[in-house]
Design a protein around this motif. Structure first.
Motif, PDB file in Angstrom:
ATOM      1  N   LYS A  96       0.845  -1.210   0.000  1.00  0.00           N
ATOM      2  CA  LYS A  96       0.000   0.000   0.000  1.00  0.00           C
ATOM      3  C   LYS A  96       0.872   1.249   0.000  1.00  0.00           C
ATOM      4  O   LYS A  96       0.584   2.224  -0.702  1.00  0.00           O
ATOM      5  CB  LYS A  96      -0.949  -0.016   1.208  1.00  0.00           C
ATOM      6  CG  LYS A  96      -2.052  -1.072   1.092  1.00  0.00           C
ATOM      7  CD  LYS A  96      -3.018  -1.018   2.260  1.00  0.00           C
ATOM      8  CE  LYS A  96      -4.107  -2.077   2.094  1.00  0.00           C
ATOM      9  NZ  LYS A  96      -5.109  -2.061   3.158  1.00  0.00           N
ATOM     10  N   CYS A  97       1.944   1.208   0.804  1.00  0.00           N
ATOM     11  CA  CYS A  97       2.828   2.388   0.869  1.00  0.00           C
ATOM     12  C   CYS A  97       3.483   2.639  -0.486  1.00  0.00           C
ATOM     13  O   CYS A  97       3.571   3.789  -0.947  1.00  0.00           O
ATOM     14  CB  CYS A  97       3.884   2.195   1.956  1.00  0.00           C
ATOM     15  SG  CYS A  97       3.245   2.660   3.579  1.00  0.00           S
ATOM     16  N   GLU A  98       3.928   1.570  -1.108  1.00  0.00           N
ATOM     17  CA  GLU A  98       4.585   1.734  -2.406  1.00  0.00           C
ATOM     18  C   GLU A  98       3.609   2.305  -3.439  1.00  0.00           C
ATOM     19  O   GLU A  98       3.956   3.179  -4.231  1.00  0.00           O
ATOM     20  CB  GLU A  98       5.088   0.363  -2.872  1.00  0.00           C
ATOM     21  CG  GLU A  98       6.247   0.465  -3.819  1.00  0.00           C
ATOM     22  CD  GLU A  98       6.737  -0.909  -4.206  1.00  0.00           C
ATOM     23  OE1 GLU A  98       7.273  -1.606  -3.338  1.00  0.00           O
ATOM     24  OE2 GLU A  98       6.549  -1.262  -5.383  1.00  0.00           O
ATOM     25  N   TRP A  99       2.369   1.829  -3.384  1.00  0.00           N
ATOM     26  CA  TRP A  99       1.368   2.293  -4.360  1.00  0.00           C
ATOM     27  C   TRP A  99       1.069   3.776  -4.201  1.00  0.00           C
ATOM     28  O   TRP A  99       1.044   4.514  -5.195  1.00  0.00           O
ATOM     29  CB  TRP A  99       0.078   1.464  -4.186  1.00  0.00           C
ATOM     30  CG  TRP A  99      -1.003   1.866  -5.129  1.00  0.00           C
ATOM     31  CD1 TRP A  99      -1.033   1.724  -6.489  1.00  0.00           C
ATOM     32  CD2 TRP A  99      -2.234   2.515  -4.772  1.00  0.00           C
ATOM     33  NE1 TRP A  99      -2.202   2.233  -6.998  1.00  0.00           N
ATOM     34  CE2 TRP A  99      -2.955   2.723  -5.969  1.00  0.00           C
ATOM     35  CE3 TRP A  99      -2.800   2.927  -3.564  1.00  0.00           C
ATOM     36  CZ2 TRP A  99      -4.209   3.325  -5.988  1.00  0.00           C
ATOM     37  CZ3 TRP A  99      -4.048   3.520  -3.587  1.00  0.00           C
ATOM     38  CH2 TRP A  99      -4.738   3.720  -4.789  1.00  0.00           C
ATOM     39  N   VAL A 100       0.892   4.245  -2.966  1.00  0.00           N
ATOM     40  CA  VAL A 100       0.534   5.666  -2.835  1.00  0.00           C
ATOM     41  C   VAL A 100       1.692   6.579  -3.235  1.00  0.00           C
ATOM     42  O   VAL A 100       1.476   7.672  -3.750  1.00  0.00           O
ATOM     43  CB  VAL A 100      -0.024   6.058  -1.428  1.00  0.00           C
ATOM     44  CG1 VAL A 100      -1.252   5.253  -1.080  1.00  0.00           C
ATOM     45  CG2 VAL A 100       1.004   5.967  -0.336  1.00  0.00           C
ATOM     46  N   VAL A 101       2.925   6.097  -3.043  1.00  0.00           N
ATOM     47  CA  VAL A 101       4.068   6.934  -3.424  1.00  0.00           C
ATOM     48  C   VAL A 101       4.320   6.828  -4.934  1.00  0.00           C
ATOM     49  O   VAL A 101       4.381   7.849  -5.635  1.00  0.00           O
ATOM     50  CB  VAL A 101       5.330   6.538  -2.615  1.00  0.00           C
ATOM     51  CG1 VAL A 101       6.561   7.287  -3.143  1.00  0.00           C
ATOM     52  CG2 VAL A 101       5.121   6.833  -1.128  1.00  0.00           C
ATOM     53  N   HIS A 102       4.429   5.609  -5.436  1.00  0.00           N
ATOM     54  CA  HIS A 102       4.853   5.449  -6.836  1.00  0.00           C
ATOM     55  C   HIS A 102       3.728   5.616  -7.846  1.00  0.00           C
ATOM     56  O   HIS A 102       3.944   6.095  -8.945  1.00  0.00           O
ATOM     57  CB  HIS A 102       5.582   4.116  -7.018  1.00  0.00           C
ATOM     58  CG  HIS A 102       6.876   4.107  -6.254  1.00  0.00           C
ATOM     59  ND1 HIS A 102       7.121   3.242  -5.212  1.00  0.00           N
ATOM     60  CD2 HIS A 102       7.960   4.910  -6.334  1.00  0.00           C
ATOM     61  CE1 HIS A 102       8.304   3.516  -4.702  1.00  0.00           C
ATOM     62  NE2 HIS A 102       8.841   4.519  -5.364  1.00  0.00           N
ATOM     63  N   GLU A 103       2.518   5.243  -7.468  1.00  0.00           N
ATOM     64  CA  GLU A 103       1.396   5.380  -8.425  1.00  0.00           C
ATOM     65  C   GLU A 103       0.640   6.691  -8.229  1.00  0.00           C
ATOM     66  O   GLU A 103       0.238   7.336  -9.188  1.00  0.00           O
ATOM     67  CB  GLU A 103       0.422   4.215  -8.264  1.00  0.00           C
ATOM     68  CG  GLU A 103       0.908   2.913  -8.849  1.00  0.00           C
ATOM     69  CD  GLU A 103       0.973   2.943 -10.377  1.00  0.00           C
ATOM     70  OE1 GLU A 103       0.076   3.504 -10.999  1.00  0.00           O
ATOM     71  OE2 GLU A 103       1.965   2.397 -10.916  1.00  0.00           O
ATOM     72  N   LEU A 104       0.423   7.066  -6.967  1.00  0.00           N
ATOM     73  CA  LEU A 104      -0.409   8.246  -6.717  1.00  0.00           C
ATOM     74  C   LEU A 104       0.410   9.523  -6.526  1.00  0.00           C
ATOM     75  O   LEU A 104      -0.161  10.614  -6.505  1.00  0.00           O
ATOM     76  CB  LEU A 104      -1.306   8.029  -5.481  1.00  0.00           C
ATOM     77  CG  LEU A 104      -2.246   6.817  -5.519  1.00  0.00           C
ATOM     78  CD1 LEU A 104      -3.215   6.864  -4.339  1.00  0.00           C
ATOM     79  CD2 LEU A 104      -3.025   6.741  -6.832  1.00  0.00           C
ATOM     80  N   GLY A 105       1.720   9.381  -6.348  1.00  0.00           N
ATOM     81  CA  GLY A 105       2.556  10.580  -6.267  1.00  0.00           C
ATOM     82  C   GLY A 105       2.664  11.229  -4.901  1.00  0.00           C
ATOM     83  O   GLY A 105       3.082  12.390  -4.801  1.00  0.00           O
ATOM     84  N   PHE A 106       2.286  10.494  -3.823  1.00  0.00           N
ATOM     85  CA  PHE A 106       2.523  11.041  -2.479  1.00  0.00           C
ATOM     86  C   PHE A 106       4.040  11.219  -2.317  1.00  0.00           C
ATOM     87  O   PHE A 106       4.836  10.495  -2.917  1.00  0.00           O
ATOM     88  CB  PHE A 106       2.042  10.067  -1.390  1.00  0.00           C
ATOM     89  CG  PHE A 106       0.537   9.916  -1.240  1.00  0.00           C
ATOM     90  CD1 PHE A 106      -0.343  10.164  -2.281  1.00  0.00           C
ATOM     91  CD2 PHE A 106       0.005   9.495  -0.029  1.00  0.00           C
ATOM     92  CE1 PHE A 106      -1.711   9.998  -2.117  1.00  0.00           C
ATOM     93  CE2 PHE A 106      -1.356   9.321   0.144  1.00  0.00           C
ATOM     94  CZ  PHE A 106      -2.219   9.572  -0.908  1.00  0.00           C
ATOM     95  N   ASP A 107       4.439  12.138  -1.435  1.00  0.00           N
ATOM     96  CA  ASP A 107       5.877  12.353  -1.219  1.00  0.00           C
ATOM     97  C   ASP A 107       6.506  11.240  -0.392  1.00  0.00           C
ATOM     98  O   ASP A 107       7.688  10.932  -0.561  1.00  0.00           O
ATOM     99  CB  ASP A 107       6.085  13.715  -0.541  1.00  0.00           C
ATOM    100  CG  ASP A 107       5.626  14.836  -1.467  1.00  0.00           C
ATOM    101  OD1 ASP A 107       6.358  15.152  -2.408  1.00  0.00           O
ATOM    102  OD2 ASP A 107       4.505  15.352  -1.272  1.00  0.00           O
ATOM    103  N   ALA A 108       5.723  10.679   0.512  1.00  0.00           N
ATOM    104  CA  ALA A 108       6.244   9.601   1.367  1.00  0.00           C
ATOM    105  C   ALA A 108       5.071   8.860   1.975  1.00  0.00           C
ATOM    106  O   ALA A 108       3.926   9.337   1.939  1.00  0.00           O
ATOM    107  CB  ALA A 108       7.114  10.195   2.486  1.00  0.00           C
ATOM    108  N   CYS A 109       5.368   7.679   2.518  1.00  0.00           N
ATOM    109  CA  CYS A 109       4.315   6.933   3.213  1.00  0.00           C
ATOM    110  C   CYS A 109       4.935   6.192   4.389  1.00  0.00           C
ATOM    111  O   CYS A 109       6.020   5.626   4.278  1.00  0.00           O
ATOM    112  CB  CYS A 109       3.644   5.947   2.264  1.00  0.00           C
ATOM    113  SG  CYS A 109       2.282   5.029   3.031  1.00  0.00           S
ATOM    114  N   ILE A 110       4.244   6.220   5.497  1.00  0.00           N
ATOM    115  CA  ILE A 110       4.704   5.548   6.717  1.00  0.00           C
ATOM    116  C   ILE A 110       3.911   4.255   6.877  1.00  0.00           C
ATOM    117  O   ILE A 110       2.679   4.285   6.937  1.00  0.00           O
ATOM    118  CB  ILE A 110       4.478   6.466   7.946  1.00  0.00           C
ATOM    119  CG1 ILE A 110       5.279   7.772   7.777  1.00  0.00           C
ATOM    120  CG2 ILE A 110       4.854   5.739   9.237  1.00  0.00           C
ATOM    121  CD1 ILE A 110       4.852   8.878   8.731  1.00  0.00           C
TER     122      ILE A 110
END
Ligand code: NAP
Length: 349
Positions: free
Chosen positions: A195-209
């Motif tokens: 989930k963290c990888e998806w929000v950063v790499h697909e959705l463009g979030f700056d980071a995910c914890i």
């Protein structure tokens, strides 16, 4: 008009109020004949359910007690929003074959009169703006929650840091992407590396914890070193406390939900670090999406534009199995087994 008398409507009704997690024993599975078109009263529409929105709020609707909406009564068909197709209509505004969004309930056919339409909505969906499942996600109730919760309650300015929990879920994915579009730095909080990888790499979030991998406070120190200006809270509990310890002056905490608390058998855990609001002259404000119903068309137009121009993506987790699979599918929300907006497919168009 179609005649539908030989058809059977499978339904899921609330049998008892759960203590802790809901189980199959809390549900009753019933059948009813589907009414004939001639049996509809003036103004009524008969809708065949295609897909149902499964929402964390359903757990709250199973409880007795005062809330923003009355509980589902024992013996009643479980409340659920969904997308369906009109199979018969005595309403001048709807024709057979049209796809609609409505409060269908967990059942295969819903007979919707004026009162139900007023209470839970009934509107035609525009397939040019999004797919049926997107109408349950970004263009539907979760998207409206993210849009108004972030923009009206959070009131972001470009350059601010926004943290959102439940980041890979239905509401979270809209909040994070919209905050990026508005020029914010966005840090998600989600369970697990996928989930963290998806929000950063697909959705463009700056980071995910990844809150399951280590303390959230350490992740915030690393990824939000300048502090948190807006926290969009979907989960409550310990994660809320960890973020409160890192807020900036004049921060806004949007209380959207607290899924970590919904199955509690003990009282809800309130924030221990609330004095951080005082120290930082910050505010915490609850929001209920239905209060913004008059403005949904504005949000739909804006969000559909982002979907169309590729600035926003959506992910729906569609589970097949029909209404019989409702209890186990709903449980997925509370174990984090859903990846994206959880949708129960009931029939195909
Ligand atoms: P969702 O995020 O698509 O699904 C729920 C997610 O919550 C799960 O996938 C899981 O993700 C996470 N979760 C479950 N148990 C958790 C726990 N103990 N601690 C931390 N995270 C946990 O659901 P949604 O439909 O978008 O709803 C998100 C929140 O918004 C809910 O609290 C809901 O009640 C609220 N909501 C409020 C409104 C309103 O009007 N105020 C409207 C809609 C929704 P992980 O795998 O990341 O743990």
């Amino acid at each position: 008009m179609n005649t539908t008398t030989s058809l059977v409507n499978h339904q899921v009704r609330l049998a008892s109020r759960p203590v802790g997690e809901a189980t199959r024993a809390n549900w009753q599975f019933t059948t009813e004949p589907v009414p004939d078109a001639a049996q509809l009263a003036d103004g009524e529409v008969l809708v065949k359910t295609l897909a149902l929105s499964l929402d964390p709020a359903m757990r709250g609707w199973m409880n007795e007690g005062k809330s923003y909406i009355p509980p589902v009564g024992i013996g009643e068909v479980m409340r659920a929003g969904g997308i369906g197709v009109v199979v018969a209509s005595k309403h001048p505004g709807f024709r057979p074959g049209e796809q609609v969004s409505a409060g269908l309930g967990v059942q295969e056919y819903a007979r919707i009169g004026a009162a139900e339409a007023k209470r839970f909505g009934l509107f035609r969906i525009d397939p040019r703006l999004g797919t049926a499942t997107q109408w349950l996600n970004v263009l539907g109730m979760p998207g409206m929650t993210g849009y108004f919760g972030l923009l009206d309650v959070g009131a972001p300015s470009a350059g601010e840091t926004v943290v959102v929990s439940g980041a890979a879920g239905a509401v979270g994915q809209t909040v994070g992407q919209l905050a990026k579009i508005k020029g914010c730095r966005v840090v998600g909080i989600a369970g697990g590396p996928a989930k963290c990888e998806w929000v950063v790499h697909e959705l463009g979030f700056d980071a995910c914890i990844d809150y399951k991998a280590g303390p959230v406070r350490d992740g915030l120190k690393q990824h939000a070193p300048g502090g948190v200006d807006i926290y969009f809270d979907n989960v409550g509990g310990e994660i809320l406390d960890a973020v409160l310890a890192r807020i900036n002056r004049k921060a806004r905490i949007v209380i959207c939900g607290a899924i970590s608390q919904y199955n509690n058998t003990t009282p809800v855990q309130g924030p221990k670090n609330y004095l951080s609001l005082l120290v930082n002259r910050a505010r915490m404000e609850g929001m209920v999406v239905f209060d913004y119903a008059d403005r949904y068309p504005i949000a739909v137009a804006e969000l559909a534009g982002y979907l169309k121009d590729g600035r926003m993506k959506s992910k729906e987790d569609v589970v097949e199995g029909g209404v019989a699979a409702f209890p186990e599918t709903l449980a997925r929300l509370f174990s984090g087994q859903n990846f994206g907006k959880l949708v129960l497919q009931v029939a195909h168009a």
